[in-house]
Enzyme design. Sequence first.
Site, short mmCIF file in Angstrom:
data_model
loop_
_atom_site.label_atom_id
_atom_site.label_comp_id
_atom_site.label_asym_id
_atom_site.label_seq_id
_atom_site.Cartn_x
_atom_site.Cartn_y
_atom_site.Cartn_z
N ARG A 1 0.83 -1.20 0.00
CA ARG A 1 0.00 0.00 0.00
C ARG A 1 0.87 1.26 0.00
O ARG A 1 0.42 2.32 -0.38
CB ARG A 1 -0.94 0.00 1.21
CG ARG A 1 -1.94 -1.14 1.15
CD ARG A 1 -3.14 -0.88 2.01
NE ARG A 1 -2.92 -1.17 3.42
CZ ARG A 1 -3.90 -1.21 4.32
NH1 ARG A 1 -5.13 -0.96 3.96
NH2 ARG A 1 -3.64 -1.50 5.57
N ASP B 1 -11.65 -7.04 7.12
CA ASP B 1 -11.57 -5.62 6.82
C ASP B 1 -11.24 -5.46 5.34
O ASP B 1 -10.16 -5.84 4.89
CB ASP B 1 -10.48 -4.96 7.67
CG ASP B 1 -10.53 -3.44 7.58
OD1 ASP B 1 -10.88 -2.92 6.50
OD2 ASP B 1 -10.22 -2.78 8.59
N GLU C 1 -14.62 4.51 9.34
CA GLU C 1 -13.31 5.08 9.69
C GLU C 1 -12.90 6.21 8.75
O GLU C 1 -12.10 7.06 9.13
CB GLU C 1 -12.23 4.00 9.77
CG GLU C 1 -11.87 3.37 8.45
CD GLU C 1 -10.96 2.15 8.62
OE1 GLU C 1 -11.44 1.13 9.13
OE2 GLU C 1 -9.78 2.25 8.24
N HIS D 1 -12.48 3.32 15.36
CA HIS D 1 -11.34 2.75 14.64
C HIS D 1 -10.06 3.12 15.39
O HIS D 1 -9.82 4.30 15.68
CB HIS D 1 -11.31 3.34 13.23
CG HIS D 1 -10.06 3.04 12.48
ND1 HIS D 1 -9.09 3.98 12.22
CD2 HIS D 1 -9.62 1.89 11.93
CE1 HIS D 1 -8.11 3.43 11.53
NE2 HIS D 1 -8.39 2.16 11.35
C1 LIG Z 1 -6.15 -3.44 8.22
C2 LIG Z 1 -6.81 -2.32 7.49
O1 LIG Z 1 -6.59 -2.43 6.12
C3 LIG Z 1 -6.35 -0.95 7.97
O2 LIG Z 1 -4.97 -0.83 7.83
C4 LIG Z 1 -6.74 -0.68 9.38
C5 LIG Z 1 -8.22 -0.62 9.52
O3 LIG Z 1 -8.93 -0.29 8.61
C6 LIG Z 1 -8.82 -0.98 10.79
O4 LIG Z 1 -8.11 -1.18 11.77
O5 LIG Z 1 -10.04 -1.05 10.84
MG LIG Z 2 -11.03 -0.84 9.02
#
Ligand SMILES: C[C@H](O)[C@H](O)CC(=O)C(=O)O
Ligand SMILES: [Mg+2]
Length: 395
Positions: free
Chosen positions: A48, A214, A268, A318
């Site tokens: 990313r 997620d 988030e 979040h």
């Molecule tokens: C893991 C997810 O892609 C991101 O980095 C964190 C997140 O969206 C979350 O903790 O919720």
């Molecule tokens: Mg998330």
Amino acid sequence: MAAPTITDIRAYVLRGGGADYHDQDGPHWIDDHIATPMARYPGYRESRQSFGLNVLGTLVVVVEASDGSSGFAVTTGGEPAAWIVEKHLSRFVLGATVTDLSRIWDQMYSSTLFYGRKGLVLNAISGVDLALWDLLGHVRAEPVYAMIGGAVRDEQPCYATGARPDLAVEFGFLGGKLPLHHGPAEGADGFAANLRLLAEMRAATGPDAWLAYDCWMSLDADYAIRLAHAAAEHGLRWLEEPLPPDDYWGYAAVRKALPPGMLLTTGEHEATRWGFRLLAEMGCADILQPDVGWCGGLTELLRISALADAHGLLVVPHGSSVYSYHFAFGQHNSPFSEFLMMAPAADEVIPMFHPQLLGEPVPEHGRLRIGQLDAPGFGVTLDPGLALARPYRRE
Ligand SMILES: C[C@H](O)[C@H](O)CC(=O)C(=O)O
Ligand SMILES: [Mg+2]
């Protein structure tokens, strides 16, 4: 007795993890081959960081008062947010009394409407707001959770986000939220790999642990609905943020089409009571997940939470470490918290904003205790050894 006034506000930037938790050096589960909206371009799939997820870095806001007290906060935002704080928002803070949180918030938000409303400007507003809550806590020698009404429970159970829900369960967490690795552009093979990982984690965690996926805005409604139905046999508890945050209509449609008992979560990348009003009124989610460092700060999160409660929705912020913990302990509709596993292989519990804060509490056996928050303000200090830079100064 007159309340102290705010005598200084400064914005600094920091690199290397912490509040910009995607800004990691070296291999890290949080950056590597995760499904994103950019994964439709093969060149941006492996990390990313390749498309700039870590471009911002951490914003540090420091405020000082006439009685010698100080407060600070960290959030994502780096140099552009530091510019907004120093050149624009500082005017609403300097000279105000330390209790003027609502007026300062309203002035920061109203004066930036012509270029703000969401995103970076709200990150900057959040950073200032959190620093002001920290300052007020130091002036009053009270923890923030006590200033916003006190705790409704003594312990807060947590789930862990990371690559190893199996280890998270061993550490005592409710379960784990995995990053989805493959999006629609990776076709049937990617779809099968997503399910395989879930099945492996279910086998490793046993039937009772929570497991969630997620999706970080990476899917379309069709893929999300197919994934949810295929994942139901592995007991997926919730599907998180499957669509881009502007697609309120898509969220409402996905939520209606989920298998019985599976929840849809998002928020988030949403900001302010107006953004969350859309999510709530359009039936976009079962659990709202504002980030207190991005949604407008604690002042706004309390409003979002009241709105969500009136709609019968849970608010499980979040990430955001202590800034979320002080909020969540006081809300009956925030009955558990997220803990982001920031060790590169998600195989040990380290503070979420490592390496920036001293005194940052971590869950023990998957739970936080209210006593861990019993210190003035948010109860943390900036590590004095950090290489803070101040790129801009107010005029
Ligand atoms: C893991 C997810 O892609 C991101 O980095 C964190 C997140 O969206 C979350 O903790 O919720
Ligand atoms: Mg998330």
